[in-house]
Design a protein around this motif. Structure first.
Motif, PDB file in Angstrom:
ATOM      1  N   ALA A 128       0.808  -1.221   0.000  1.00  0.00           N
ATOM      2  CA  ALA A 128       0.000   0.000   0.000  1.00  0.00           C
ATOM      3  C   ALA A 128       0.839   1.268   0.000  1.00  0.00           C
ATOM      4  N   LEU A 129       2.136   1.146   0.149  1.00  0.00           N
ATOM      5  CA  LEU A 129       2.993   2.342   0.141  1.00  0.00           C
ATOM      6  C   LEU A 129       2.944   3.006  -1.225  1.00  0.00           C
ATOM      7  N   SER A 130       2.700   4.300  -1.234  1.00  0.00           N
ATOM      8  CA  SER A 130       2.658   5.016  -2.506  1.00  0.00           C
ATOM      9  C   SER A 130       4.084   5.310  -2.977  1.00  0.00           C
ATOM     10  N   ASP A 131       4.222   5.457  -4.284  1.00  0.00           N
ATOM     11  CA  ASP A 131       5.520   5.823  -4.847  1.00  0.00           C
ATOM     12  C   ASP A 131       5.975   7.169  -4.293  1.00  0.00           C
ATOM     13  N   GLU A 132       5.020   8.086  -4.112  1.00  0.00           N
ATOM     14  CA  GLU A 132       5.349   9.420  -3.609  1.00  0.00           C
ATOM     15  C   GLU A 132       5.937   9.347  -2.199  1.00  0.00           C
ATOM     16  N   SER A 133       5.341   8.531  -1.328  1.00  0.00           N
ATOM     17  CA  SER A 133       5.863   8.444   0.043  1.00  0.00           C
ATOM     18  C   SER A 133       7.243   7.806   0.060  1.00  0.00           C
ATOM     19  N   LEU A 134       7.482   6.840  -0.820  1.00  0.00           N
ATOM     20  CA  LEU A 134       8.815   6.230  -0.889  1.00  0.00           C
ATOM     21  C   LEU A 134       9.846   7.240  -1.382  1.00  0.00           C
ATOM     22  N   CYS A 135       9.502   7.969  -2.440  1.00  0.00           N
ATOM     23  CA  CYS A 135      10.449   8.935  -3.011  1.00  0.00           C
ATOM     24  C   CYS A 135      10.736  10.085  -2.049  1.00  0.00           C
ATOM     25  N   LYS A 136       9.709  10.587  -1.375  1.00  0.00           N
ATOM     26  CA  LYS A 136       9.905  11.704  -0.457  1.00  0.00           C
ATOM     27  C   LYS A 136      10.661  11.301   0.804  1.00  0.00           C
ATOM     28  N   SER A 137      10.726  10.012   1.097  1.00  0.00           N
ATOM     29  CA  SER A 137      11.443   9.573   2.296  1.00  0.00           C
ATOM     30  C   SER A 137      12.947   9.764   2.167  1.00  0.00           C
ATOM     31  N   TRP A 138      13.446   9.927   0.942  1.00  0.00           N
ATOM     32  CA  TRP A 138      14.878  10.104   0.730  1.00  0.00           C
ATOM     33  C   TRP A 138      15.330  11.536   0.961  1.00  0.00           C
ATOM     34  N   GLU A 139      14.463  12.489   0.759  1.00  0.00           N
ATOM     35  CA  GLU A 139      14.821  13.897   0.888  1.00  0.00           C
ATOM     36  C   GLU A 139      14.603  14.348   2.326  1.00  0.00           C
ATOM     37  N   MET A 140      15.672  14.727   2.981  1.00  0.00           N
ATOM     38  CA  MET A 140      15.587  15.118   4.388  1.00  0.00           C
ATOM     39  C   MET A 140      15.438  16.616   4.602  1.00  0.00           C
ATOM     40  N   GLY A 141      15.684  17.387   3.577  1.00  0.00           N
ATOM     41  CA  GLY A 141      15.582  18.841   3.712  1.00  0.00           C
ATOM     42  C   GLY A 141      14.620  19.392   2.683  1.00  0.00           C
ATOM     43  N   THR A 142      14.785  20.652   2.374  1.00  0.00           N
ATOM     44  CA  THR A 142      13.952  21.282   1.364  1.00  0.00           C
ATOM     45  C   THR A 142      14.436  20.852  -0.017  1.00  0.00           C
ATOM     46  N   MET A 143      13.517  20.396  -0.839  1.00  0.00           N
ATOM     47  CA  MET A 143      13.897  19.969  -2.183  1.00  0.00           C
ATOM     48  C   MET A 143      14.341  21.169  -3.002  1.00  0.00           C
ATOM     49  N   ASN A 144      15.231  20.920  -3.940  1.00  0.00           N
ATOM     50  CA  ASN A 144      15.691  21.936  -4.865  1.00  0.00           C
ATOM     51  C   ASN A 144      14.700  21.981  -6.037  1.00  0.00           C
ATOM     52  N   TYR A 145      13.633  22.755  -5.864  1.00  0.00           N
ATOM     53  CA  TYR A 145      12.566  22.778  -6.863  1.00  0.00           C
ATOM     54  C   TYR A 145      13.045  23.283  -8.216  1.00  0.00           C
ATOM     55  N   GLU A 146      13.973  24.218  -8.217  1.00  0.00           N
ATOM     56  CA  GLU A 146      14.492  24.741  -9.480  1.00  0.00           C
ATOM     57  C   GLU A 146      15.174  23.631 -10.269  1.00  0.00           C
ATOM     58  N   ALA A 147      16.018  22.853  -9.604  1.00  0.00           N
ATOM     59  CA  ALA A 147      16.707  21.755 -10.282  1.00  0.00           C
ATOM     60  C   ALA A 147      15.729  20.659 -10.691  1.00  0.00           C
ATOM     61  N   CYS A 148      14.706  20.421  -9.873  1.00  0.00           N
ATOM     62  CA  CYS A 148      13.697  19.414 -10.220  1.00  0.00           C
ATOM     63  C   CYS A 148      12.947  19.822 -11.484  1.00  0.00           C
ATOM     64  N   CYS A 149      12.641  21.107 -11.628  1.00  0.00           N
ATOM     65  CA  CYS A 149      12.000  21.597 -12.851  1.00  0.00           C
ATOM     66  C   CYS A 149      12.944  21.427 -14.040  1.00  0.00           C
ATOM     67  N   GLY A 150      14.227  21.632 -13.809  1.00  0.00           N
ATOM     68  CA  GLY A 150      15.217  21.404 -14.863  1.00  0.00           C
ATOM     69  C   GLY A 150      15.265  19.944 -15.281  1.00  0.00           C
ATOM     70  N   ALA A 151      15.073  19.028 -14.329  1.00  0.00           N
ATOM     71  CA  ALA A 151      15.053  17.593 -14.645  1.00  0.00           C
ATOM     72  C   ALA A 151      13.845  17.259 -15.516  1.00  0.00           C
ATOM     73  N   VAL A 152      12.708  17.886 -15.240  1.00  0.00           N
ATOM     74  CA  VAL A 152      11.513  17.679 -16.064  1.00  0.00           C
ATOM     75  C   VAL A 152      11.769  18.208 -17.475  1.00  0.00           C
ATOM     76  N   GLY A 153      12.425  19.367 -17.573  1.00  0.00           N
ATOM     77  CA  GLY A 153      12.785  19.914 -18.877  1.00  0.00           C
ATOM     78  C   GLY A 153      13.727  19.003 -19.642  1.00  0.00           C
ATOM     79  N   LEU A 154      14.669  18.383 -18.925  1.00  0.00           N
ATOM     80  CA  LEU A 154      15.605  17.445 -19.547  1.00  0.00           C
ATOM     81  C   LEU A 154      14.846  16.245 -20.112  1.00  0.00           C
ATOM     82  N   MET A 155      13.856  15.750 -19.374  1.00  0.00           N
ATOM     83  CA  MET A 155      13.050  14.634 -19.843  1.00  0.00           C
ATOM     84  C   MET A 155      12.304  15.026 -21.129  1.00  0.00           C
ATOM     85  N   LYS A 156      11.747  16.235 -21.154  1.00  0.00           N
ATOM     86  CA  LYS A 156      11.033  16.691 -22.351  1.00  0.00           C
ATOM     87  C   LYS A 156      11.989  16.819 -23.538  1.00  0.00           C
ATOM     88  N   TYR A 157      13.204  17.279 -23.270  1.00  0.00           N
ATOM     89  CA  TYR A 157      14.223  17.394 -24.323  1.00  0.00           C
ATOM     90  C   TYR A 157      14.536  16.028 -24.921  1.00  0.00           C
TER      91      TYR A 157
END
Length: 138
Positions: free
Chosen positions: A65-94
């Motif tokens: 029953a564990l969601s993918d989101e809860s598993l992924c968020k368990s790795w980040e202990m601080g504030t996520m780097n949202y700017e870099a995460c948006c860049g990763a989405v852009g890289l995927m689109k590229y």
């Protein structure tokens, strides 16, 4: 099995962690792929659950029953780097755009080869595919 893809990623296609026989964990720096300065760790779900819910842990009664989101968020202990995460989405689109262009060109070359061989046409595959080779990715 952990694969450090930092040196290989710009040159080789990874088999992916979801492929049978593929690595359990794959690590890469996205800036090596023209992306942001962001590290990426990809792992098999079963291995992520093992780390998230060690044997005997009472917090994980229903591991399925564990969601993918809860598993992924368990790795980040601080504030996520949202700017870099948006860049990763852009890289995927590229890369998606590159894949579309590569498939289109491959199909045009295949069609040109069949067309040329079927009726003796003198048009070459380079003439047919020249329209797509000058396209700009945008």
């Amino acid at each position: 099995v952990v694969v450090d893809g930092v040196a290989a990623a710009p040159h080789l296609l990874s088999p992916g962690s979801n492929v049978v026989g593929g690595p359990d964990w794959y690590v890469v720096s996205l800036h090596k792929l023209f992306g942001p300065h962001l590290g990426c760790l990809v792992g098999k779900r079963s291995h992520m659950i093992q780390l998230y819910c060690p044997e005997g842990a009472t917090v994980c009664e229903d591991k399925a029953a564990l969601s993918d989101e809860s598993l992924c968020k368990s790795w980040e202990m601080g504030t996520m780097n949202y700017e870099a995460c948006c860049g990763a989405v852009g890289l995927m689109k590229y890369f998606d755009t590159l894949a579309i262009h590569a498939r289109t060109k491959f199909v045009l070359v295949q069609v040109a080869a069949v067309y040329k061989g079927s009726d003796g046409c003198h048009q070459t595959s380079n003439q047919i595919t020249s329209e797509t080779s000058d396209d700009h990715l945008g």
